[in-house]
Design an enzyme around this catalytic site. Structure first.
Site, short mmCIF file in Angstrom:
data_model
loop_
_atom_site.label_atom_id
_atom_site.label_comp_id
_atom_site.label_asym_id
_atom_site.label_seq_id
_atom_site.Cartn_x
_atom_site.Cartn_y
_atom_site.Cartn_z
N SER A 48 40.39 35.35 35.94
CA SER A 48 41.17 36.27 34.96
C SER A 48 41.75 37.53 35.79
O SER A 48 41.07 37.85 36.62
CB SER A 48 40.14 36.72 33.89
OG SER A 48 40.67 37.72 33.06
N TYR B 12 32.01 39.82 30.50
CA TYR B 12 33.21 38.90 30.58
C TYR B 12 33.86 39.07 32.18
O TYR B 12 34.05 37.95 32.87
CB TYR B 12 34.26 38.97 29.72
CG TYR B 12 35.63 38.27 29.77
CD1 TYR B 12 35.40 36.88 29.55
CD2 TYR B 12 36.93 38.71 30.40
CE1 TYR B 12 36.78 35.91 29.56
CE2 TYR B 12 37.65 37.92 30.60
CZ TYR B 12 37.80 36.70 30.10
OH TYR B 12 38.87 35.86 30.34
#
Length: 253
Positions: free
Chosen positions: A145, A158
């Site tokens: 990401s 995350y």
């Protein structure tokens, strides 16, 4: 079909929706035989049906990537159905809750790391065993990401999990560098998927703010990630390994 992946067998985790589904459809269009894996069995079956409905080849299996037995079963299913494994897109992931690090729970942290980091580790192990045993060129792409390239407020766990994916990718790529197996990662920015809708709780004002913060002024489309993954899995990327490729509309520039 343009055939960049003609005849290749590719396993996709998290293929039941979002980036995983869109990428599976791109791979099928490019000639790959796709084993669609997802903890959501109905979602995986629907993705496979869309590929076969468009004239491609696909099958599905319910897979919990946090379980070693499931990762091994997914690889075995691909080989049983299609004869070999030439590529994998390890994409299954969860976002967790938005919130300060001090307000997070141990349970949420463990779940995020189990799916996003351990899941990639388990899947790569199963995939690499098969790829090494059969010989020949093969490729793996992992989903990190933009949050794996920088810190993100209110998403500490995350972000940590996605940094871990890049570490796993680079380390495994070095281990495989003398073999014909390439390992890379894609780093999506904000992509218009059900996961993003879940994170922002479908709040229009939050969406507008996030779109406004994008250098190009919009969210990414899932199929745009699919195109990047298809290239990394193809022979056109034969000298590319160990990279974390931003696909983020300039977010991390």
């Amino acid at each position: 079909m343009s055939g960049r992946l003609e005849g290749k067998v590719v396993l996709v985790t998290g293929g039941g929706s979002g980036i995983g589904r869109a990428t599976s459809l791109v791979l099928g269009r490019e000639g790959a035989k796709v084993m669609v894996c997802d903890i959501d069995q109905a979602g995986a079956e629907e993705t496979a049906a869309q590929i076969t409905g468009a004239g491609g080849a696909a099958a599905s299996i319910q897979t919990d990537v946090t379980r070693e037995a499931d990762a091994e079963a997914a690889v075995a299913a691909a080989v049983s159905r299609f004869g070999r494994l030439d590529g994998a897109f390890n994409n299954a992931g969860v976002p967790g809750r938005l919130g300060r690090l001090l307000d997070g729970t141990e349970e949420d942290f463990d779940r995020i790391m189990a799916v996003n980091a351990k899941g990639v580790w388990l899947c790569m192990r199963a995939e690499l065993r098969q790829m090494q045993a059969q010989g020949g060129p093969a490729a793996i792409v992992n989903t990190s990401s933009a949050a794996g390239l920088r810190g993100v407020r209110a998403m500490a766990a995350y972000s940590a999990s996605k940094h871990a994916v890049i570490g796993l990718t680079k380390s495994a790529a070095l281990e495989m560098a003398q073999s014909p197996i390439r390992i890379n990662a894609v780093c999506p920015g904000v992509v218009d998927t059900p996961m993003v809708s879940q994170i922002i709780d479908d709040r229009a004002s939050v969406r507008r703010g996030m779109e406004g913060s994008q250098p190009n002024g919009r969210f990414g489309r899932p199929e745009e990630l699919g195109e990047a993954v298809a290239w990394l899995l193809s022979d056109a990327a034969s000298f590319v390994t160990g990279i974390a490729m931003p696909v983020d509309g300039g977010m991390t520039s």
